[in-house]
Design an enzyme around this catalytic site. Sequence first.
Site, short mmCIF file in Angstrom:
data_model
loop_
_atom_site.label_atom_id
_atom_site.label_comp_id
_atom_site.label_asym_id
_atom_site.label_seq_id
_atom_site.Cartn_x
_atom_site.Cartn_y
_atom_site.Cartn_z
N HIS A 1 7.28 -6.54 -0.44
CA HIS A 1 5.88 -6.19 -0.64
C HIS A 1 5.49 -5.04 0.30
CE1 HIS A 1 1.63 -6.31 -0.99
NE2 HIS A 1 1.37 -7.42 -0.30
N CYS B 1 -3.59 -4.05 -0.05
CA CYS B 1 -2.45 -4.33 -0.93
C CYS B 1 -2.64 -3.81 -2.34
CB CYS B 1 -2.19 -5.83 -0.99
SG CYS B 1 -1.71 -6.56 0.59
#
Length: 399
Positions: A348, A95
């Site tokens: 995201h 991420c």
Amino acid sequence: MSYAYQPDEDWQPVVVAAYRTPIGRAFGSLATVAAEDLLAPIIRRIIAETGIAPNDIDDVLVGNAAGGGGNIGRLAALHADLPMAVPGVAIDRQCGSGLEAIILAARLIQAKAGACFLAGGVESVSTAPWRVEPPKANGAVPRFYGRARFSPETVGDPEMGVAAENVARAFGISRQRQDEFALRSHRLAVAAAEAGLFRPEIVDISTRDGLIERDECPRPGTSLQALANLRPVFLADGSVTAGNACPLNDGACLVLVMSGAMAKSLGIEKGLVFIDSAAAGVDPNLLGIGPVASTKKLMQRQPGLSLSEIDAFEFNEAFAAQVLASLDQLGIAADAVNGNGGALALGHPFGASGAILVTRLYSQLIRGDGWSPAATGLAMIGIGGGIGLTALFEAVRLS
């Protein structure tokens, strides 16, 4: 304001352009768009805006977490018709990949290893190939799996949602606080979209169904009651729901990072200077609080600056529980971060999310009426395996 690290001004890394695609829901508006097709329009937009000669780009650094492997940086560069002399590289810090790409570009400039880089990230969950392990014995069947391992079993390697539940319980983050924070994110994102605040940073994407111009996930009609009615997703007696967790998403983001000397030579008047960054590890079972460790590590190197003096915070909202727990530990008020909403509403797209944080800082501190010389911003993200990544920027006038 004094910082512990003062680089050679001519080799000070500065973000001078920052763009992203609209963020689509997985298998939604961008479902048919491959990762390189998300990146190429941004590359072209940055070159057109800045007038940078493509041959002056030293490298294209692209973060990616769930794709098919290979060198997405090089693929995107060639797909965007950059000269063959311009290389490319893929970066995987899960991420944090997009933010790591920007940090690496900045560090290369500080080391005088180059003066101009495209850096950011991309994720296309919709087009990513399936992951399959080969059979372990003759006659056995292959096993499909969703992600690589982040931590050995002896330590613990929970799924992201279970880790968020662990954080919520360990730090006493109630279901109500999580839902309230998620509602805030959606309301702010909807208001920002309606006010046109995202428009300057978005590069439209053409699909077979038409032009995609807006983020797909912010929900104008949600309410605290609607969020409260949702059932826990990961543990039957848990507090993490589809409403206070981020969705799965597609999207891309790139920034142009160059040396201060190069920016001035091109007549660029203002930019977002990279000051410093830090990465730090935490217990993988509580991976969402990684930004606590990385932010503390970074701020220890900034004796002339405290968190109370930071002008803008962008914290990746993978789960409301981990954001709130981290902010509590750092002493940052929840209403001080993500002033235009965050990933709970916008989405995201793993490999791109860290770069989106920087683009949001660029929009708030540099673009249009947001121009605020000497203002500081922090980009903060938690990463699978128990890692935090934080980067510090400052808005400056270059000429």
